[in-house]
Design an enzyme around this catalytic site. Structure first.
Site, PDB file in Angstrom:
ATOM      1  N   LYS A  75       0.935  -1.158   0.082  1.00 28.18           N
ATOM      2  CA  LYS A  75      -0.139   0.048   0.111  1.00 28.18           C
ATOM      3  C   LYS A  75       0.879   1.226  -0.031  1.00 28.18           C
ATOM      4  CE  LYS A  75      -4.210  -1.563   1.972  1.00 28.18           C
ATOM      5  NZ  LYS A  75      -5.422  -1.377   3.102  1.00 28.18           N
ATOM      6  N   ASP A 111     -10.847   3.077   1.802  1.00 30.90           N
ATOM      7  CA  ASP A 111     -10.869   2.730   2.954  1.00 30.90           C
ATOM      8  C   ASP A 111     -11.638   3.891   4.094  1.00 30.90           C
ATOM      9  OD1 ASP A 111     -10.167  -0.024   2.724  1.00 30.90           O
ATOM     10  OD2 ASP A 111      -8.171   0.204   3.396  1.00 30.90           O
TER      11      ASP A 111
END
Ligand code: NAP
Length: 304
Positions: A75, A111
């Site tokens: 990420k 997210d």
């Protein structure tokens, strides 16, 4: 509803190891629900092959791959290889969704908005509400200081919450707050799990929200809870567990037994996938069908 363009969409997930990812099921349900043809591939890249990320990203840039999800441990690794970051991805310092716009490679983090959207849908909380009733800033206690906690703290801080981060390593908690300092103007603090009893016993703060952003309680370690034994939950708090498998963790079970309202992270999982699908295709994601697909997996796991 069938797409007549003849296009076959190509999406994928970059990470390692990929194990039992829900993403292929969610995105396949999204494709089916919108009548689009396509496939979702797993790009499981061991750390020694990290250089292949550049080749993979070039396929997105050229349009051969329409969209990528990114998970642990890449990420942050992908950041220097992208052309642009959304303000959310830049603020959090991590990307979970990649797409190209006219040859420009863009990274986003879905997210954070997914967590907030699910929280709002479950609790009815609205930014402008005088909440709690005292009219003070709402206060959240977030357990964990890893990648997911970073997205949650960013989302809450941006939405006007006062946040306490509980880290098992205080330096990780401090680093989280330090990295968000230019993006969040609300008060943020960090303590270790050892400090929880004292904090909870203090008159203030009163916690409106308690979030588990650690992996503790995930299948197969379903009897574990991140909440300290022999410590009561804060009163009247809403309990949110990012873990979604099993659907009811030990943390959530104890919350319900204490009379608290509580939810797992399945709604967030579906929403972050829906937002990614919308980036990639420009279509509204069929959230109901995606949610049903997620439920089928957790039910299947529970009965396995
Ligand atoms: P991560 O980056 O590895 O961070 C995990 C955090 O939890 C770290 O701060 C870690 O501390 C802490 N931790 C681990 N074990 C602990 C324990 N026994 N006691 C106290 N703290 C502990 O993982 P992540 O990406 O943030 O993911 C965390 C969880 O959120 C996972 O279960 C993941 O599946 C879930 N998640 C759900 C969604 C959703 O859509 N619902 C989205 C993202 C993530 P150390 O660094 O010291 O180990």
């Amino acid at each position: 509803m069938t797409d007549t363009s003849g296009k076959s969409w190509h999406f994928g997930l970059l990470g390692y190891p990929l194990g039992h990812s829900f993403s292929p099921h969610l995105q396949t349900a999204a494709l089916l629900g919108t009548g689009l043809a396509g496939k979702y591939h797993l790009y499981s890249l061991p750390p020694e092959e990290v250089n292949s990320i550049i080749d993979l990203l070039n396929l997105v840039r050229s349009g051969e791959i329409d969209g990528l999800n990114v998970t642990i441990p890449y990420k942050q690794v992908v950041l220097p290889h992208l052309d642009e970051l959304t303000s959310t991805a830049a603020g959090i310092g991590a990307v979970n969704t990649i797409f190209a716009r006219a040859g420009v490679l863009v990274g986003d983090n879905t997210d954070a908005p997914a967590f907030l959207a699910d929280l709002v849908s479950k609790t009815g909380w609205r930014r402008d509400d005088p909440y709690p009733a005292t009219g003070k800033l709402p206060v959240a206690l977030v357990l964990g200081a890893g990648g997911a906690a970073r997205a949650v703290v960013y989302a809450l801080g941006q939405a006007g919450w006062h946040v306490w981060v509980v880290a098992r390593r205080i330096e990780q908690g401090r680093e989280l707050l330090f990295s968000l300092r230019h993006h969040i103007s609300q008060p943020m603090h960090t303590i270790t799990f050892d400090g929880l009893p004292v904090l909870c016993a203090a008159v203030a703060p009163k916690f409106d929200l308690l979030v588990n952003a650690t992996p503790v309680g995930m299948s197969p370690e379903v009897t574990h809870s991140p909440w300290p034994k022999n410590l009561d939950y804060p009163v009247n708090t809403y309990v949110y567990d990012l873990v979604y498998n099993p659907p009811e963790t030990a943390f959530l079970r104890a919350a319900s037994a204490s009379g608290l309202r509580a939810t797992n992270g399945l709604g967030m999982l579906v929403e972050q996938a829906a937002l990614a699908f919308e980036h990639w295709t420009g279509r509204t994601a069929p959230r109901g069908a995606m949610h049903a697909a997620a439920i089928r997996i957790t039910d299947g796991d529970a009965h396995a």
